[in-house]
Design an enzyme around this catalytic site. Structure first.
Site, PDB file in Angstrom:
ATOM      1  N   ASP A  50      -9.321  -9.073   1.614  1.00 23.67           N
ATOM      2  CA  ASP A  50      -9.307  -8.352   2.845  1.00 23.67           C
ATOM      3  C   ASP A  50     -10.859  -8.521   3.536  1.00 23.67           C
ATOM      4  O   ASP A  50     -11.134  -8.044   4.484  1.00 23.67           O
ATOM      5  CB  ASP A  50      -9.465  -6.415   2.657  1.00 23.67           C
ATOM      6  CG  ASP A  50      -7.845  -6.277   2.742  1.00 23.67           C
ATOM      7  OD1 ASP A  50      -7.237  -6.749   3.129  1.00 23.67           O
ATOM      8  OD2 ASP A  50      -7.749  -5.012   2.440  1.00 23.67           O
TER       9      ASP A  50
ATOM     10  N   SER B 167      -7.745  -1.524   6.873  1.00 15.73           N
ATOM     11  CA  SER B 167      -6.931  -1.001   7.929  1.00 15.73           C
ATOM     12  C   SER B 167      -6.422   0.204   7.668  1.00 15.73           C
ATOM     13  O   SER B 167      -5.705   1.114   8.633  1.00 15.73           O
ATOM     14  CB  SER B 167      -5.848  -2.000   8.412  1.00 15.73           C
ATOM     15  OG  SER B 167      -6.398  -3.094   8.803  1.00 15.73           O
TER      16      SER B 167
ATOM     17  N   THR C 185       0.939  -1.009   0.052  1.00 17.53           N
ATOM     18  CA  THR C 185      -0.113  -0.210   0.063  1.00 17.53           C
ATOM     19  C   THR C 185       0.961   1.207   0.036  1.00 17.53           C
ATOM     20  O   THR C 185       2.365   0.954   0.074  1.00 17.53           O
ATOM     21  CB  THR C 185      -0.704  -0.087   1.367  1.00 17.53           C
ATOM     22  OG1 THR C 185      -1.678  -1.393   1.322  1.00 17.53           O
ATOM     23  CG2 THR C 185      -2.062   1.003   1.652  1.00 17.53           C
TER      24      THR C 185
HETATM   25  O1  DON Z   1      -6.943  -2.120   3.080  1.00 20.66           O
HETATM   26  C1  DON Z   1      -6.140  -2.773   3.961  1.00 20.66           C
HETATM   27  O2  DON Z   1      -6.206  -2.837   5.208  1.00 20.66           O
HETATM   28  C2  DON Z   1      -4.932  -3.701   3.155  1.00 20.66           C
HETATM   29  N1  DON Z   1      -5.636  -3.879   1.857  1.00 20.66           N
HETATM   30  C3  DON Z   1      -3.814  -2.806   3.065  1.00 20.66           C
HETATM   31  C4  DON Z   1      -2.641  -3.383   2.406  1.00 20.66           C
HETATM   32  C5  DON Z   1      -1.340  -2.935   2.952  1.00 20.66           C
HETATM   33  O3  DON Z   1      -1.254  -2.069   3.473  1.00 20.66           O
HETATM   34  C6  DON Z   1      -0.138  -3.713   2.298  1.00 20.66           C
HETATM   35  N2  DON Z   1       0.971  -3.045   2.695  1.00 20.66           N
HETATM   36  N3  DON Z   1       2.003  -3.113   2.985  1.00 20.66           N
END
Ligand code: DON
Length: 568
Positions: free
Chosen positions: A420, A450, A378
């Protein structure tokens, strides 16, 4: 509980920053006008160029967001989604835009299970069914239309991204190594392989040029036709061909009907600060505020940074909050999330009652609180402009490079955000998070996130703009970065660089980064009943923050990645 001198804390933090961040030009400098901090130096600079040429923070967010889709392919995206938390300088109103992916209309709760009800390994992560309907393009274009300054056209804001994709750009050491480390994953899909491993034997090195011509064409369509350049016509046809050709269920109707949504932010206070963050379908803001409430009530922040008692209490607080997440949080359009109760000070006080100051509570003894309906990659970027408009955006494909599936001839990677959701009650997702009915799969529903893009105000003025990637560790990363500035006298750069700890209820583990706690503290925590471990990969989160104080604007670009501040 002993309180030790802040100078020790500052010394440790400074050492960390010097070791990890010796080449960041902008760290610890103060600027008077505007700034962008993101995961790519060229994307940050593109945003600041917009600010310097009369654009506002929203224009800059659009230019930076599309640039990241080119220069930070593991998470920057047009095939994923995200959240923006913003505050307009004109009227001081805060708002959020939810451009999270949605489950396809035909999705159903057991779609990742076999006939016996067993979860099919990898199906929610690596297949054409792992893809949620992308939201980024709708989100960024909506923000531009509603909040852009009007000085910049869509074409002007997308031009730098198109250029970088068309002509190529030099890979940084970090991005090159991220691509190399995912060779197998990115070679499964011929279209993905053609872009990222055009020659079978190549290993990327820093300075090599990554060209993405098909992506340039798609960005050009978006520049010229707006939303329709992505959700209709050629791009939509190619996306549907990719998905349905691979056995996925996203339909033309799903693309056509995708809409980003303005939602009220969740708000709270911590000492004299106002906290503004992202509500459902993210758990980020609610958990952040819930944990800050408990920290405040127990005065955890007056303890020595990362001492035994500090880490113990943070862990106990996190354990209880993540238990609530698993039970109570999901897309509020489909599930009644007891948000008001969860972020109330009273609730936080009641949740701290079972914390033993001297013993870890085993996670199996911790349950979600009674809250009744009240009515790996992310990326985050933070922006402020000369007028004080603030933008905090976290965006993602979910895991590193998402599903690893690229839309042939359209040149962009697709997310695997479906993971998720809770694919089955009690079965952990990629981040070890479990969930229940609140986060079960339903057509059109958004998976629980998150992500915690956050804005902090002091005396009603912008004080901090912050967020992070890191899956389940996002919320604790933002929490600690905030506490490092507010309670431990660190500057923004030191605050994001300082090593962190993390706990999320299940698994019942206290994760540490290298250097986060001393060996003595670790033994003491083990004696209290904590299982202290490193996390796979060693570090977690990459917080990018801006701090605004009497000296000006200063950036905190997390040295765990390629993050960079640009400012003027
Ligand atoms: O929305 C979420 O919580 C996850 N899809 C975020 C993924 C994420 O932060 C991966 N990064 N390292």
């Amino acid at each position: 509980m002993v309180k030790t001198p802040k100078t020790t804390v500052i010394f440790l933090a400074v050492i960390t920053v010097v070791l990890w961040n010796c080449d960041k030009n902008y760290s610890n400098r103060y600027f008077q006008h505007g700034s962008v901090v993101s995961a790519s130096s060229s994307a940050s600079q593109i945003g600041v160029d917009v600010l310097q040429n009369g654009g506002n923070a929203f224009d800059a967010a659009v230019a930076t967001g599309f640039a990241l889709a080119v220069t930070y392919p593991q998470a920057g995206n047009i095939g994923g989604g995200g959240f923006m938390v913003a505050r307009s300088a004109n009227d001081g109103q805060a708002f959020t835009l939810d451009f999270r992916e949605t489950a396809p209309g035909q999705a159903f709760s057991s779609m990742f299970q076999d006939d016996e009800g067993n979860v099919i390994p990898g199906m929610s992560v690596r297949t054409h069914n792992s893809v949620g309907v992308p939201g980024t393009v709708d989100g960024l274009l909506r923000i531009l239309a509603d909040h852009g300054s009007g000085f910049f056209s869509r074409q002007e804001l997308l031009a730098p991204a198109i250029d970088l994709a068309e002509k190529g750009f030099p890979l940084s050491h970090y991005v090159a190594s991220q691509i190399n480390s995912k060779r197998e994953y990115l070679s499964r899909d011929p279209g993905t392989k053609e872009v990222f491993f055009p020659l079978d034997t190549t290993e990327w090195s820093a300075g090599d040029i990554l060209v993405q011509k098909d992506l340039a064409s798609t960005l050009r369509l978006i520049a010229n036709e707006g939303r329709d350049g992505f959700y209709k016509g050629r791009t939509a046809d190619l996306l549907i061909e990719e998905i349905q050709g691979g056995g996925g269920i996203i339909s033309t109707e799903d693309l056509d009907s995708y809409a980003s949504v303005y939602r009220d932010p969740v708000t709270g206070t911590f000492r004299e600060f106002d906290i503004i963050s992202m509500g459902p379908p993210s758990s980020g803001g609610i958990l952040l505020i819930q944990m800050l409430n408990m920290v405040e009530f127990l005065s955890v922040d007056s303890l020595q940074w990362n001492s035994r008692d500090y880490v113990h209490l943070l862990t106990e607080i996190e354990r209880r909050s993540y238990a609530d997440r698993a039970e109570h949080l999901g897309d509020s359009d489909f599930w009644e999330v007891p948000a008001i109760r969860l972020i109330s000070k009273d609730y936080a006080i009641s949740r701290t009652a079972s914390i033993d100051p001297l013993r870890a509570t085993p996670s199996e003894m911790v349950f979600a609180g009674a809250a009744y309906p009240d009515t790996s990659q992310t990326t985050h970027y933070s922006i402020i402009d000369k007028d004080g408009n603030c933008v905090s955006v976290t965006t993602t494909l979910n895991t590193n490079f998402g599903s690893g599936l690229l839309v042939d001839e359209a040149g962009f990677l697709l997310n695997n955000e479906m993971d998720d959701f809770s694919v089955k009650p009690g079965v952990p997702n990629e981040y070890g998070l479990i969930g229940n009915e609140a986060n079960s799969i339903q057509g059109g529903k958004r998976p629980l996130s998150s992500m915690a893009p956050t804005i902090v105000l002091k005396n009603d003025d912008p004080f901090m703009i912050i967020g992070s990637p890191g899956g389940s560790t996002i919320i604790t990363t933002v929490l600690q970065s905030l506490l490092n500035v507010i309670s431990h006298d660190m500057d923004m750069q030191a605050a994001v660089a300082a090593p962190r700890v993390h706990s999320q209820w299940l698994p019942d583990v206290l994760y540490k980064e290298p250097g986060a706690i001393t060996d003595i503290t670790e033994s003491e925590l083990e004696e209290m009943g904590h299982s202290v471990r490193f996390k796979d990969g060693g570090t977690f989160g990459q917080a990018n923050g801006l701090l605004i104080d009497s000296r000006g604007i200063s950036g905190g670009a997390d040295p765990r990645g390629d993050n960079a501040t640009a400012a003027y």
